[in-house]
Each structure stands twice: as structure tokens, then as C-alpha cells.
Design a protein around this motif. Structure first.
Motif, mmCIF file in Angstrom:
data_model
loop_
_atom_site.group_PDB
_atom_site.id
_atom_site.type_symbol
_atom_site.label_atom_id
_atom_site.label_comp_id
_atom_site.label_asym_id
_atom_site.label_seq_id
_atom_site.Cartn_x
_atom_site.Cartn_y
_atom_site.Cartn_z
ATOM 1 N N VAL A 23 4.959 -17.355 0.440
ATOM 2 C CA VAL A 23 3.813 -16.840 -0.314
ATOM 3 C C VAL A 23 3.391 -15.522 0.323
ATOM 4 C CG1 VAL A 23 1.408 -17.266 -0.937
ATOM 5 C CG2 VAL A 23 3.046 -19.155 -0.946
ATOM 6 N N VAL A 24 3.375 -14.439 -0.469
ATOM 7 C CA VAL A 24 3.000 -13.116 0.032
ATOM 8 C C VAL A 24 1.527 -12.868 -0.291
ATOM 9 C CG1 VAL A 24 3.443 -10.637 -0.098
ATOM 10 C CG2 VAL A 24 5.358 -12.253 -0.253
ATOM 11 N N LEU A 25 0.794 -12.400 0.729
ATOM 12 C CA LEU A 25 -0.611 -12.048 0.581
ATOM 13 C C LEU A 25 -0.739 -10.540 0.701
ATOM 14 C CD1 LEU A 25 -0.382 -14.793 2.546
ATOM 15 C CD2 LEU A 25 -2.830 -14.679 2.235
ATOM 16 N N GLY A 26 -1.575 -9.929 -0.127
ATOM 17 C CA GLY A 26 -1.771 -8.483 -0.046
ATOM 18 C C GLY A 26 -2.648 -7.965 -1.168
ATOM 19 N N ARG A 27 -2.710 -6.637 -1.253
ATOM 20 C CA ARG A 27 -3.565 -5.957 -2.223
ATOM 21 C C ARG A 27 -2.808 -5.582 -3.499
ATOM 22 N NH1 ARG A 27 -4.807 -1.319 0.560
ATOM 23 N NH2 ARG A 27 -3.507 -0.122 -0.853
ATOM 24 N N ALA A 28 -1.492 -5.480 -3.443
ATOM 25 C CA ALA A 28 -0.684 -4.977 -4.571
ATOM 26 C C ALA A 28 -0.618 -5.978 -5.724
ATOM 27 C CB ALA A 28 0.727 -4.675 -4.090
ATOM 28 N N ASP A 29 -0.370 -5.439 -6.906
ATOM 29 C CA ASP A 29 -0.077 -6.301 -8.051
ATOM 30 C C ASP A 29 1.248 -7.014 -7.776
ATOM 31 O OD1 ASP A 29 -2.316 -5.487 -9.488
ATOM 32 O OD2 ASP A 29 -1.254 -3.840 -10.494
ATOM 33 N N GLY A 30 1.359 -8.236 -8.236
ATOM 34 C CA GLY A 30 2.621 -8.954 -8.097
ATOM 35 C C GLY A 30 2.747 -9.809 -6.841
ATOM 36 N N VAL A 31 1.793 -9.712 -5.910
ATOM 37 C CA VAL A 31 1.847 -10.604 -4.742
ATOM 38 C C VAL A 31 1.333 -11.976 -5.174
ATOM 39 C CG1 VAL A 31 1.594 -8.744 -3.030
ATOM 40 C CG2 VAL A 31 -0.441 -9.937 -3.894
ATOM 41 N N ASP A 32 1.614 -12.993 -4.368
ATOM 42 C CA ASP A 32 1.198 -14.351 -4.724
ATOM 43 C C ASP A 32 -0.314 -14.541 -4.614
ATOM 44 O OD1 ASP A 32 3.856 -15.535 -5.197
ATOM 45 O OD2 ASP A 32 4.153 -15.030 -3.082
ATOM 46 N N ILE A 33 -0.915 -14.004 -3.566
ATOM 47 C CA ILE A 33 -2.369 -14.061 -3.403
ATOM 48 C C ILE A 33 -2.862 -12.633 -3.232
ATOM 49 C CG2 ILE A 33 -4.286 -14.905 -2.001
ATOM 50 C CD1 ILE A 33 -2.539 -17.254 -1.150
ATOM 51 N N GLN A 34 -3.587 -12.146 -4.238
ATOM 52 C CA GLN A 34 -4.063 -10.768 -4.208
ATOM 53 C C GLN A 34 -5.465 -10.733 -3.598
ATOM 54 O OE1 GLN A 34 -4.558 -8.768 -8.014
ATOM 55 N NE2 GLN A 34 -3.882 -6.827 -7.090
ATOM 56 N N LEU A 35 -5.609 -9.935 -2.527
ATOM 57 C CA LEU A 35 -6.879 -9.776 -1.825
ATOM 58 C C LEU A 35 -7.341 -8.335 -2.011
ATOM 59 C CD1 LEU A 35 -5.840 -11.643 1.464
ATOM 60 C CD2 LEU A 35 -7.056 -12.587 -0.510
ATOM 61 N N LEU A 36 -8.349 -8.123 -2.849
ATOM 62 C CA LEU A 36 -8.800 -6.780 -3.199
ATOM 63 C C LEU A 36 -9.811 -6.281 -2.176
ATOM 64 C CD1 LEU A 36 -9.108 -7.230 -7.070
ATOM 65 C CD2 LEU A 36 -7.216 -6.219 -5.766
#
Length: 179
Positions: A23-36
Motif C-alpha cells: 500500500v503506497v501512501l502519499g500526496r499524488a493521485d493514484g496512490v492507495d492512501i492519499q494524504l493532502l
């Protein structure tokens, strides 16, 4: 199943159940968990399951990934761990497997037969009006107690019943109609 409880500013943002894949976490579109959050990299960290359990890995970010307030490159996750990424806090929760219990261990912790302690005042020796069971010594005397041929005492008009599972005080209180 393991899950992440995601909060920001002490407000629950969501709960994410971890699948059996990375599971990828990050700010970009398309990651599994988006953290803005501007402090979160586009691809910030990844959580994956290993032989030892779930593991989180920072993806060489500028602001880092923290587990229980410690900066990490890689870390094994345990139930209750707190992950900080930017302004987000993710709590790792994992159901612990139920282990088979040895039946002998269960026997050891199971209480023996429940016991009812009868105060000395209600015993047949101290109180001639108390009822006895078959095979028990009959009470010695007493105006209101009538003894049968089997050694049992018939109920008298002053008998206070003892309710099994209650103390004698609770039992006597239960016979009072005024409560």
C-alpha cells in the motif's frame, strides 16, 4: 485484518483496511492512501506484509516518516503503533490471532463449585429452627421444630429460607416484603 485509523488535527479522517498487497501512501493521485498535505511527498511511504508482519518503509522523503515519534527508514509495525506523516497520524491496529488454549489450563482457572457460606447462627447446631438435610444431625430441641423419623426437621413458622447463591443476609433480606 490489519487497519489504519487515519486522523488529522485529532479528527478521524477514515479507516483503511490493509489488503494483502503493498500500500503506497502519499500526496499524488493514484496512490492507495492519499494524504493532502504539503509536507507529504507524492510517493511518501509504503506498507507491505512480510513474514515477520506488516512493515512500513519511507521512500527517501525530505520530511520523513515517523513511527512512535522516531524517524525511520524501515520499521516493523505492531498493534497500536502511531505513524506520523506530515500533519496526519495513522494508528496501526491489528487483530491478534486467538491461540488455542490447553483444556487443562482452562480447568485450572475455572472456579470450583460455588460455595455458600452459612453463618454460624443459621447452622443446625446453633439454631434449632434451621432445616437440615437427610443424613445431617437433627437439631437439639426447640419448641417450634418437629423431628421426623428420618432425622429431618419439618418447617416451622419461624423458618427463614436460604436462597442458593446468596449469602444468608441477602437471603433473609429477600424474604422481607416491604422492599
Amino acid at each position: 485484518m490489519a487497519q489504519l485509523s487515519i486522523t488529522r488535527d485529532d479528527r478521524l479522517e477514515g479507516i483503511f483496511y490493509l489488503p494483502d498487497r503493498p500500500v503506497v501512501l502519499g500526496r499524488a493521485d493514484g496512490v492507495d492512501i492519499q494524504l493532502l498535505d504539503s509536507r507529504v511527498s507524492r510517493r511518501h511511504s509504503v506498507i507491505r506484509q512480510s513474514v515477520a508482519g506488516y512493515m512500513i518503509q519511507d521512500l527517501n522523503t525530505k520530511n520523513g516518516t515517523f513511527v512512535n515519534r522516531e524517524s525511520i527508514e524501515k520499521s516493523l509495525l505492531f498493534h497500536g503503533d502511531s505513524i506520523a506523516i506530515g500533519g496526519y497520524t495513522l494508528h496501526f491496529l491489528e487483530e491478534e490471532p486467538i491461540q488455542d488454549l490447553d483444556s487443562q489450563a482452562i480447568e485450572e482457572i475455572r472456579p470450583s463449585e460455588p460455595r455458600l457460606t452459612v453463618p454460624e447462627a443459621l447452622s443446625s447446631r446453633a439454631n434449632p429452627r434451621a432445616r437440615t438435610r437427610a443424613g445431617s444431625p437433627a437439631p437439639s430441641g426447640g419448641d417450634d421444630a418437629e423431628q421426623t423419623a428420618q432425622g429431618q426437621v419439618k418447617e416451622s413458622h419461624t423458618h427463614i429460607p436460604v436462597i442458593e447463591g446468596l449469602s444468608a443476609d441477602e437471603s433473609a433480606a429477600g424474604t422481607d416484603e416491604s422492599s
